[in-house]
Design a protein around this motif. Sequence first.
Motif, PDB file in Angstrom:
ATOM      1  N   LYS A  42       0.833  -1.199   0.000  1.00  0.00           N
ATOM      2  CA  LYS A  42       0.000   0.000   0.000  1.00  0.00           C
ATOM      3  C   LYS A  42       0.865   1.245   0.000  1.00  0.00           C
ATOM      4  O   LYS A  42       2.008   1.243   0.453  1.00  0.00           O
ATOM      5  N   LEU A  43       0.300   2.322  -0.521  1.00  0.00           N
ATOM      6  CA  LEU A  43       0.973   3.612  -0.549  1.00  0.00           C
ATOM      7  C   LEU A  43       0.327   4.552   0.465  1.00  0.00           C
ATOM      8  O   LEU A  43      -0.891   4.577   0.603  1.00  0.00           O
ATOM      9  N   PHE A  46       0.079   8.527   1.054  1.00  0.00           N
ATOM     10  CA  PHE A  46       0.290   9.768   0.314  1.00  0.00           C
ATOM     11  C   PHE A  46       0.300  10.978   1.240  1.00  0.00           C
ATOM     12  O   PHE A  46      -0.358  10.999   2.279  1.00  0.00           O
ATOM     13  N   ARG A 103      -2.515  -7.510  -8.553  1.00  0.00           N
ATOM     14  CA  ARG A 103      -2.794  -6.742  -7.342  1.00  0.00           C
ATOM     15  C   ARG A 103      -3.737  -5.579  -7.656  1.00  0.00           C
ATOM     16  O   ARG A 103      -3.581  -4.906  -8.679  1.00  0.00           O
ATOM     17  N   TYR A 115      -5.945  -2.272  -5.768  1.00  0.00           N
ATOM     18  CA  TYR A 115      -6.005  -1.420  -4.582  1.00  0.00           C
ATOM     19  C   TYR A 115      -7.210  -0.489  -4.683  1.00  0.00           C
ATOM     20  O   TYR A 115      -7.548  -0.030  -5.773  1.00  0.00           O
ATOM     21  N   PHE A 133      -5.371   4.916   1.628  1.00  0.00           N
ATOM     22  CA  PHE A 133      -5.516   3.493   1.364  1.00  0.00           C
ATOM     23  C   PHE A 133      -6.749   2.937   2.071  1.00  0.00           C
ATOM     24  O   PHE A 133      -6.999   3.221   3.248  1.00  0.00           O
ATOM     25  N   TYR A 162      -6.548  -3.805  -0.238  1.00  0.00           N
ATOM     26  CA  TYR A 162      -5.936  -4.314  -1.440  1.00  0.00           C
ATOM     27  C   TYR A 162      -6.076  -5.827  -1.555  1.00  0.00           C
ATOM     28  O   TYR A 162      -6.216  -6.541  -0.558  1.00  0.00           O
ATOM     29  N   GLU A 183      -5.266  -6.886   2.936  1.00  0.00           N
ATOM     30  CA  GLU A 183      -5.154  -5.838   3.947  1.00  0.00           C
ATOM     31  C   GLU A 183      -6.337  -4.890   3.857  1.00  0.00           C
ATOM     32  O   GLU A 183      -6.795  -4.577   2.768  1.00  0.00           O
TER      33      GLU A 183
END
Lengths: 111, 113
Positions: free
Chosen positions: A98-99, A101, B31, B33, B45, B48, B56
């Motif tokens: 995951k990112l 930001f 993948r 997201y 986020f 994902y 997650e």
Amino acid sequence: AQRVTQPEKLLSVFKGAPVELKCNYSYSGSPELFWYVQYSRQRLQLLLRHISRESIKGFTADLNKGETSFHLKKPFAQEEDSAMYYCALRGSGGSNYKLTFGKGTLLTVNP
Amino acid sequence: DTGVSQDPRHKITKRGQNVTFRCDPISEHNRLYWYRQTLGQGPEFLTYFQNEAQLEKSRLLSDRFSAERPKGSFSTLEIQRTEQGDSAMYLCASSFGTSYEQYFGPGTRLTVT
């Protein structure tokens, strides 16, 4: 916890002037840092990644672990650089994709 | 266009209604997201998937939110009993294997009235 801070919401420069967009991060491990850009009416796209250490569209960014910074720089701004810029962090670990930001900086390059 | 696509692009709904968004990733990207972006903020986020497995979930994803990726291809994000605070741009992204680069879709803008 991982956090990315972009202290400037807006940055305005004249064409040909140098530009620096600031990014600071907080992360306990060894992160990967990225800059994403969103031009007007376009989708978010990757600009550059710290590991590649390359220059994209004249932009460079160096990861400074001591200052936990990843500032984006360009020596001579162009009007087409006007866009929203986001700094992003990906944590270490094989399963961490995951990112996180920052809030973004809107860069305006005036003629 | 072989990029990530999202449908619908805009959705206006009344508080309390359920909504569902769809994301089609780039073909063969394993993948996927979901992020949410509110005004003045960067993308945050949500969740994902690796293939069909949801690996997650953010604590931002309350019980009213559910995401699926039934066959490891497209994904849906459902919000039940929408609230005004759910108004945001919902972004989908995909990536392949261990690649670091996430490719983003155009987003679905949700307005809850």
